[in-house]
Design an enzyme around this catalytic site. Structure first.
Site, PDB file in Angstrom:
ATOM      1  N   ASP A   1      -9.831  25.476 -55.908  1.00 39.24           N
ATOM      2  CA  ASP A   1      -8.396  24.561 -55.530  1.00 39.24           C
ATOM      3  C   ASP A   1      -7.457  24.511 -56.587  1.00 39.24           C
ATOM      4  O   ASP A   1      -7.531  24.483 -57.509  1.00 39.24           O
ATOM      5  CB  ASP A   1      -8.928  22.714 -54.516  1.00 39.24           C
TER       6      ASP A   1
ATOM      7  N   ASP B   1     -11.611  18.920 -55.273  1.00 37.56           N
ATOM      8  CA  ASP B   1     -11.229  17.198 -55.245  1.00 37.56           C
ATOM      9  C   ASP B   1     -10.992  16.542 -53.975  1.00 37.56           C
ATOM     10  O   ASP B   1     -10.750  15.384 -54.003  1.00 37.56           O
ATOM     11  CB  ASP B   1     -10.652  17.142 -56.662  1.00 37.56           C
TER      12      ASP B   1
ATOM     13  N   ASP C   1     -10.802  19.138 -48.911  1.00 38.94           N
ATOM     14  CA  ASP C   1     -11.316  20.593 -49.556  1.00 38.94           C
ATOM     15  C   ASP C   1     -13.310  20.184 -49.301  1.00 38.94           C
ATOM     16  O   ASP C   1     -14.016  20.847 -49.195  1.00 38.94           O
ATOM     17  CB  ASP C   1     -11.449  19.935 -51.228  1.00 38.94           C
TER      18      ASP C   1
END
Length: 657
Positions: free
Chosen positions: A338, A534, A538
């Site tokens: 990410d 995080d 996600d």
């Protein structure tokens, strides 16, 4: 009425704090503790010593009766466990050992039978000891768990209350060096806390009134007051303990693979023992071969190595939820990241102050930043804190504010030291000033506009920078065999491409919804796939990946609950460290397994010739057990050595998803 009770200490004092697995005190207490934990080992030693004494007095019949009776009891007692193991498909676990005991008794090698029993039970005791050493970092979390809280009742009376009875809203007092019992809000003006057991950060952290306190943190030198925000079960420390317990109770594929080795190993041992009997014509040879064929090394090697690996990871602030994940980490071929909060810090910083011609140049960049930061003290926007930090980092003093009005999501208008200041989005500043011009920004940047006394002063150019260790982390991952990298984000493509280029990532997919991320990861061919994220968004893709890694989640978010690995410290380099620990652990486990098998095969081959008496063979097999245990403990150390030295391949592009 105040309850008189000893307060808990930072080490989790109170009743039950002594680890039952580690007796302490005088030698007598330690001996009694050993007898309680390993009664069969102690009894076997007693029977063996008694038999040796009887032999010295020539009482062969009594030795035969004693040893035979004891061996029969052990065989019968272990038979139930053997049957369960066979039903579970774990063939040579107890079968070879019990056959060795029975065969040595049948051929009159009574002392050898007792040594085999000692080897079997002693090997289990050694395994227990080794696991205790390997798991001490994991156990320390549970040992330190808070058990009491000082609840403030009417009249400022403190009552020592069991932690399970603390409810949200209760006012608690945490004394110096005590653990924060539950998550809550700080009511004192300030506090200094040690959060190293939670985040891995060794330096003390400062908290001010109204900030969150995490359960499990150790208070500093001054007592503090706090308001409970959650029950103990829903607090930070309990969630970490749940992760640890899940990790310590799991079994890995390599362990099951070791179990499967027992099937051909058992058949080979029986074949070699039968051949030795056939060729020599002596039943004793059958017993001699089986004595050195017990599969204890096969059983001990992998569990010890994997527990050592999870212990090393926990010590470094990496909670690996199950030992299966260690093998997946070791074999990982792809890593997907990410962007915000993972590859980047997730907190914008000031890149430059861009002054407008005329009015802005007259004020100067430092004055523009000082006025903007002073006004932003009264803004709740996420960028306000970044502007204030930039001013403080530049050594600027914030000016007094006489009046402030926030326009939600657009900016703030304030009177700072007698000057009218407007800070925020282009629309708000344009309508409040003359001479406005839109600031040109590059990919990954955004502008916070500033007007002073009705004139456009300029813009603060902010950016969310790439983490300082991102490039080194990706390079190390490639050195560890993770050759394929990808950036997967919901941000705009231009911003994502800019970050990916800086980091050296091979492929970018931007403007993704959570379901798009899941589909993309599922379509990757190079597996296993690591997914590093995080945020709450996600969580689905972390659960879908072969190994989901939650960055800096501190064990309390949806991301950490969905992930296989939780990195307690907000440090990207821990991702590469987790992979290194996985590779090291699996390598040590496999070496231990094959070392145990190899040594046992050599001993069986020698025993076929009759050169290893049954008693000596049993003792030699105990040394093999010890060697595999000590080798498995090597997984406690060594993963920090630079991996992949000399291998610096460039990033490879992943095929289209």
């Amino acid at each position: 009425m105040r309850k008189q009770a000893s307060p808990p200490t930072a080490t989790g004092g109170g009743p039950g704090s002594l680890d039952a697995g580690e007796p302490a005190g005088s030698p007598v207490e330690k001996a009694s503790g050993f007898l309680r934990r390993y009664p069969v080992v102690a009894l076997t030693l007693l029977v063996l010593v008694a038999s040796l004494v009887l032999v010295q007095f020539g009482l062969e019949l009594q030795v035969r009766i004693l040893a035979s009776a004891y061996a029969a009891v052990i065989v019968v007692a272990r038979a139930a466990g053997m049957v369960r193991s066979l039903r579970e498909g774990r063939w040579g676990i107890d079968l070879l050992a019990l056959m060795a005991i029975a065969s040595t008794v049948a051929v009159g090698e009574y002392l050898a039978a007792l040594v085999v029993i000692l080897m079997l039970t002693g090997g289990e005791a050694l395994e227990n000891f080794a696991q205790g050493r390997a798991a001490r970092e994991l156990r320390s979390l549970l040992d330190r768990a808070p058990r009491f809280a000082h609840r403030e009742e009417s009249g400022a009376v403190l009552v020592d209350t069991p932690i399970g009875e603390v409810a949200p809203g209760d006012i608690l007092v945490v004394r110096p060096s005590e653990l924060v019992p539950v998550d809550g809000e700080l009511l004192s003006d300030s506090a200094t806390l040690d959060e190293s057991s939670l985040t891995g950060e060794s330096l003390p952290v400062e908290r001010t009134r109204g900030q969150q306190l995490l359960s499990g943190a150790v208070n500093g030198v001054a007592a503090i007051r706090m308001r409970a925000a959650a029950t103990a079960a829903d607090s930070q420390y309990s969630r970490i303990i749940a992760l640890v317990e899940e990790a310590s109770n799991s079994r890995a594929p390599v362990v099951r693979m070791a179990d499967r080795y027992a099937v051909p190993f058992t058949l080979l041992a029986l074949a070699m023992a039968g051949t030795a009997w056939l060729l020599s014509g002596e039943p004793l040879r059958f017993a001699q071969v089986l004595v050195v064929a017990t599969p204890c090394p096969l059983l001990i090697a992998a569990p010890v190595a994997f527990l050592a690996g999870t212990s090393q990871a926990a010590h470094k602030g990496i909670i690996i939820k199950n030992t299966r994940t260690l093998e997946q980490l070791a074999k990982a071929q792809s890593a997907v990241f990410d962007k915000t909060g993972t590859l980047t810090s997730g907190r914008p910083v000031l890149d430059e102050v861009r002054m407008a011609p005329g009015h802005g140049e007259t004020l100067g960049s430092r004055k523009i930043l000082q006025l903007a930061a002073s006004a932003e003290q009264y803004s709740s926007h996420v960028l306000a804190a970044s502007v204030i930090e930039a001013a403080q980092a530049a050594g600027l003093t914030l000016l007094p504010v006489q009046q402030a009005t926030e326009n939600a999501t657009h900016g703030v208008e304030a009177v700072c030291d007698g000057q009218q200041v407007v800070v925020g989005k282009a629309g708000l500043v344009r309508s409040s000033s003359s001479g406005f011009r839109e600031a040109a920004v590059h990919s990954g940047q955004l502008a916070v506009h500033v007007a002073v006394n009705g004139g456009y002063a300029g813009a603060l150019i902010m950016k969310d920078p790439l983490r300082g260790n991102a490039v080194d982390t990706l390079e190390r991952l490639r050195g560890l065999g993770v050759q394929n990298t990808m950036l997967l984000t919901g941000d705009a493509h231009a911003t994502a491409a800019h970050i990916a280029e800086e980091a050296g990532i091979g492929r970018v997919q931007a403007e993704c919804l959570p379901e798009d991320k899941v589909n993309t990861v599922a379509a990757l061919a190079e597996r296993p796939v690591l997914m590093v994220g995080d945020g709450v968004n996600d969580a689905p893709v972390l659960a879908a990946a072969d190994v989901g890694i939650a960055m800096g989640a501190k064990g309390a978010t949806a991301a950490s609950e969905s992930a296989d690995v939780v990195i307690m410290l907000d440090d990207l380099s821990k991702v590469a460290q987790a992979v290194a620990i996985g590779k090291r652990t699996v390598a040590v486990a496999l070496v231990s397994i094959w070392t145990g098998i190899g040594l046992s095969l050599v001993l069986m081959a020698i025993a076929m010739t009759g050169y290893i008496p049954a008693v000596a063979g049993a003792l030699l097999q105990e040394l093999v057990d010890l060697a595999t245990i000590l080798n498995g403990l090597r997984a406690l150390h060594g993963a920090d050595k630079k991996a992949g030295a000399g291998r610096k391949p460039g990033p490879r592009r992943l095929p289209a998803a």
